[in-house]
Scaffold this active site. Structure first.
Site, PDB file in Angstrom:
ATOM      1  CG  HIS A  26     -28.761-126.489-104.392  1.00 21.63           C
ATOM      2  ND1 HIS A  26     -28.379-127.070-103.168  1.00 21.63           N
ATOM      3  CD2 HIS A  26     -28.026-126.242-105.196  1.00 21.63           C
ATOM      4  CE1 HIS A  26     -26.872-127.189-103.254  1.00 21.63           C
ATOM      5  NE2 HIS A  26     -26.689-126.829-104.478  1.00 21.63           N
ATOM      6  CE1 TYR A  27     -35.873-127.282-100.416  1.00 21.91           C
ATOM      7  CE2 TYR A  27     -37.066-129.122-101.904  1.00 21.91           C
ATOM      8  CZ  TYR A  27     -36.589-128.636-100.745  1.00 21.91           C
ATOM      9  OH  TYR A  27     -37.108-129.262 -99.315  1.00 21.91           O
ATOM     10  CB  THR A  28     -34.683-121.183-102.212  1.00 25.14           C
ATOM     11  OG1 THR A  28     -35.841-121.182-102.408  1.00 25.14           O
ATOM     12  CG2 THR A  28     -33.827-120.420-103.432  1.00 25.14           C
ATOM     13  CD  GLU A  91     -30.073-122.762-103.511  1.00 24.63           C
ATOM     14  OE1 GLU A  91     -31.198-123.317-103.596  1.00 24.63           O
ATOM     15  OE2 GLU A  91     -29.436-123.038-102.356  1.00 24.63           O
ATOM     16  CG  HIS A 133     -27.997-129.815-101.659  1.00 23.22           C
ATOM     17  ND1 HIS A 133     -28.310-128.970-100.920  1.00 23.22           N
ATOM     18  CD2 HIS A 133     -26.541-130.389-101.227  1.00 23.22           C
ATOM     19  CE1 HIS A 133     -27.457-128.796 -99.925  1.00 23.22           C
ATOM     20  NE2 HIS A 133     -26.378-129.375-100.285  1.00 23.22           N
ATOM     21  CG  ASP A 143     -31.923-128.922-101.901  1.00 21.80           C
ATOM     22  OD1 ASP A 143     -31.383-129.756-101.049  1.00 21.80           O
ATOM     23  OD2 ASP A 143     -31.358-128.198-102.347  1.00 21.80           O
TER      24      ASP A 143
HETATM   25 ZN   LIG Z   1     -29.688-127.463-101.336  1.00 24.96          ZN
END
Ligand SMILES: [Zn+2]
Length: 242
Positions: A26-28, A91, A133, A143
């Site tokens: 993921h990215y935040t 993340e 994600h 993401d």
């Molecule tokens: Zn995510």
């Protein structure tokens, strides 16, 4: 590697007898790294991940791998629903598409690579089960996005990548054919892992899944269109996982 503990209360038990078989990146998607880390540890947010990797390469563990972190939400991959049950979530600090999406830094990628290599080895996670994600929730999530370097991870044995095949062909990409067999394409996308119905139409769900596919495996051109290169990459990936 050096991993500091920053426990989050946002977790519960995995279903009995179930361990991690999927790795979700993921990215935040938040303006500040501090804010993002706070949110993942705030009991009111009901979100978390197992690990958090900062831009400078510092790694924090928020949730024990044996527990279920709350990162994927409504999700699907390779016939499985509730991907939180069966996955480890990481993340990456990055403002994301909403707040000025940017490339992932070298120290951040180096730390992520080391972390992923260890996770994949310890849990024997298959390359096709290292996903974004957006792969498990297309349409809802973008993401870690098209700037994420999947190729680099695959060079370390993390994830599925077939070398130069993923580069845009020199002569460019042939546009989507009006004769596209949508039902066949949908069943191929399902066979790779995406959760979509076989409607036989170029519907929204299919466009979203194609965009997610491109973000991961053909990131130079994310259009949601079934162009010739996209179909070629999809076919080759399916052959690789049989
Ligand atoms: Zn995510």
């Amino acid at each position: 590697m050096n991993i500091a503990k920053r426990p989050s209360p946002n977790f519960d038990e995995r279903p009995a007898g179930v361990g991690p078989s999927v790795l979700v990146l993921h990215y935040t998607g938040m303006e500040s790294t501090q804010e993002a880390l706070q949110r993942l540890r705030d009991p009111a947010s009901l979100v978390s991940a197992h690990y958090f990797v900062q831009e400078e390469g510092e790694v924090f563990q928020l949730v024990d791998e044996a527990m279920r972190a709350w990162h994927a939400g409504v999700s699907h991959w390779r016939g499985e629903h509730s991907i939180n049950d069966i996955s480890i979530g990481i993340e990456l600090a990055n403002p994301g598409h909403e707040f000025g999406y940017t490339s992932f830094s070298k120290p951040q990628m180096a730390a992520l690579e080391e972390l992923c290599m260890d996770i994949v080895r310890r849990h024997a996670i298959e390359p096709i089960n290292v996903v974004g994600h957006s792969d498990v929730a297309p349409g809802r999530k973008q993401d870690p996005g098209e700037l994420f370097d999947w190729q680099r991870l695959a060079q370390s044995g993390v994830g599925l990548w077939l070398g130069a095949l993923h580069d845009l062909p020199g002569q460019g990409v042939e546009t989507e054919s009006a004769k596209t067999d949508w039902a066949a394409l949908q069943s191929q996308m399902r066979a790779l892992g995406y959760g979509l119905s076989i409607s036989g139409q170029a519907d929204r769900e299919t466009r979203d899944a194609l965009s997610a596919f491109q973000r991961h495996w053909r990131p130079q051109q994310v259009t949601g269109k079934a162009d010739s290169h996209c179909l070629e990459v999809l076919g080759a990936l399916l052959e690789a996982i049989i």
